[in-house]
Design a protein around this motif. Structure first.
Motif, PDB file in Angstrom:
ATOM      1  N   VAL A   1       0.728  -1.161  -0.001  1.00  0.00           N
ATOM      2  CA  VAL A   1      -0.101  -0.131  -0.204  1.00  0.00           C
ATOM      3  C   VAL A   1       0.683   1.204   0.005  1.00  0.00           C
ATOM      4  N   GLU A   2       0.827   2.241  -0.918  1.00  0.00           N
ATOM      5  CA  GLU A   2       1.576   3.180  -1.226  1.00  0.00           C
ATOM      6  C   GLU A   2       1.492   4.472  -0.151  1.00  0.00           C
ATOM      7  N   ASN A   3       0.467   4.402   0.639  1.00  0.00           N
ATOM      8  CA  ASN A   3      -0.077   5.806   1.161  1.00  0.00           C
ATOM      9  C   ASN A   3      -0.284   5.551   2.642  1.00  0.00           C
ATOM     10  N   ILE A   4       0.560   4.766   3.473  1.00  0.00           N
ATOM     11  CA  ILE A   4      -0.114   4.410   4.840  1.00  0.00           C
ATOM     12  C   ILE A   4       0.468   5.755   5.538  1.00  0.00           C
ATOM     13  N   LEU A   5      -0.451   6.419   6.351  1.00  0.00           N
ATOM     14  CA  LEU A   5       0.054   7.681   7.043  1.00  0.00           C
ATOM     15  C   LEU A   5       0.130   7.258   8.713  1.00  0.00           C
ATOM     16  N   ASN A   6      -0.883   6.532   9.016  1.00  0.00           N
ATOM     17  CA  ASN A   6      -1.077   6.166  10.365  1.00  0.00           C
ATOM     18  C   ASN A   6      -1.639   4.645  10.499  1.00  0.00           C
TER      19      ASN A   6
ATOM     20  N   ARG B   1      -9.523  -9.473  10.181  1.00  0.00           N
ATOM     21  CA  ARG B   1      -8.425  -9.391  10.860  1.00  0.00           C
ATOM     22  C   ARG B   1      -7.251  -8.598   9.928  1.00  0.00           C
ATOM     23  N   VAL B   2      -6.547  -7.582  10.493  1.00  0.00           N
ATOM     24  CA  VAL B   2      -5.766  -6.856   9.961  1.00  0.00           C
ATOM     25  C   VAL B   2      -4.315  -6.625  10.558  1.00  0.00           C
ATOM     26  N   GLU B   3      -3.278  -6.906   9.787  1.00  0.00           N
ATOM     27  CA  GLU B   3      -1.824  -6.839  10.256  1.00  0.00           C
ATOM     28  C   GLU B   3      -1.220  -5.852   9.261  1.00  0.00           C
ATOM     29  N   ILE B   4      -0.670  -4.771   9.985  1.00  0.00           N
ATOM     30  CA  ILE B   4       0.369  -3.807   9.201  1.00  0.00           C
ATOM     31  C   ILE B   4       1.761  -4.060   9.547  1.00  0.00           C
ATOM     32  N   VAL B   5       2.413  -4.535   8.320  1.00  0.00           N
ATOM     33  CA  VAL B   5       3.974  -4.938   8.577  1.00  0.00           C
ATOM     34  C   VAL B   5       4.860  -3.896   7.747  1.00  0.00           C
ATOM     35  N   GLY B   6       5.771  -3.222   8.506  1.00  0.00           N
ATOM     36  CA  GLY B   6       6.692  -2.411   8.000  1.00  0.00           C
ATOM     37  C   GLY B   6       5.821  -1.079   7.642  1.00  0.00           C
ATOM     38  N   LYS B   7       6.320  -0.416   6.420  1.00  0.00           N
ATOM     39  CA  LYS B   7       5.699   0.726   5.906  1.00  0.00           C
ATOM     40  C   LYS B   7       4.738   0.725   4.961  1.00  0.00           C
TER      41      LYS B   7
ATOM     42  N   GLY C   1      -4.269   6.121  -1.719  1.00  0.00           N
ATOM     43  CA  GLY C   1      -3.092   5.548  -2.360  1.00  0.00           C
ATOM     44  C   GLY C   1      -3.192   4.307  -3.506  1.00  0.00           C
ATOM     45  N   THR C   2      -2.611   3.934  -3.820  1.00  0.00           N
ATOM     46  CA  THR C   2      -2.567   2.525  -4.679  1.00  0.00           C
ATOM     47  C   THR C   2      -2.342   1.321  -3.629  1.00  0.00           C
ATOM     48  N   ALA C   3      -3.053   0.146  -4.089  1.00  0.00           N
ATOM     49  CA  ALA C   3      -2.672  -0.887  -3.230  1.00  0.00           C
ATOM     50  C   ALA C   3      -2.739  -2.147  -4.346  1.00  0.00           C
TER      51      ALA C   3
END
Length: 234
Positions: free
Chosen positions: A10-15, A31-37, A61-63
């Motif tokens: 995902v291109e635009n993770i701000l928070n 379920r959601v897991e955000i790994v790295g940036k 952003g783009t996914a």
């Protein structure tokens, strides 16, 4: 509807916390897991196409889909007369298979989704051989009035490893006409896709997603390579 794990870049993770909270408000996301940036892993009954649109809407952003299924995964690029689309297959926790697809250009109504023994498309959809047994007939999919068919379902006894190299087709329920077909090729499961930059031309995954930008980048790369070669030859 069947639930599957999907990894997106995902291109635009701000928070991260804010994005996770927004995504979990969607009833189809468990379920959601955000790994790295950039990496977002969803467990959801949404199709890959619908999950991508959800991420685009929530981030602006783009996914890009980067992995599908728990382990083994495969993909078929579907083509036919006026029909285009992608079908993804991924191994689930209990070793069955999840089928996820989006197709455009089909006539409205119900159609048959079926696996054939041969991955031979030398004569289009005529050279696929007989339907693969015992699980070759996967079921029916429905196309809306706009020509789009988006589907996701679970096949308990189908092994992804057993069908890689074979083919998949969309046909009438009686198999009188095959609208589109594609060879089943291995693809990346979760956390199995390490590509960030294409070694052949130096294009990043984001530039590669935007075809005009990728074309310009490739042209620039080729021009630079040509200039370097010319210098060496002088």
């Amino acid at each position: 509807m069947a639930s599957s794990k999907m990894e997106f870049m995902v291109e635009n993770i701000l928070n991260k916390d804010d994005l996770k909270s927004k995504l979990l408000k969607e009833p189809a996301v468990s379920r959601v897991e955000i790994v790295g940036k950039e990496s977002v892993v969803l467990e959801s009954s949404l199709s890959c196409d619908a999950a991508s649109e959800l991420l685009k809407r929530e981030t602006g952003g783009t996914a890009i889909l980067w992995g599908f299924g728990d382990s083994n995964a495969a993909v078929a690029i579907m083509e036919g007369s006026g029909v285009r689309g992608v079908i993804r297959l991924g191994t689930s926790r209990d070793k069955g298979s999840l089928i996820d697809g989006t197709l455009d250009g089909l006539p409205p109504g119900e159609h048959s989704l079926q696996i054939h023994v041969a991955g031979d498309v030398s004569e289009g959809c005529k050279s696929l051989g007989p339907i693969y047994q015992p699980n070759g007939k996967l079921g029916q999919i429905k196309t809306e009035s706009n020509g789009r068919s988006s589907f996701k379902f679970y096949i308990p006894d189908l092994q992804v490893d057993a069908i890689v190299g074979r083919s998949i087709a969309i046909a009438t329920p009686e198999d009188e006409k095959r609208y589109a077909c594609g060879v089943i090729a291995r693809s990346a499961g979760l956390f199995q896709n390490n590509k960030k930059i294409c070694a052949c031309d130096g294009v990043t995954l984001w530039d590669e997603h935007y075809l005009p930008a990728a074309g310009l980048a490739r042209q620039q790369f080729q021009n630079n390579s040509s200039q370097q070669t010319n210098k060496k030859m002088r």
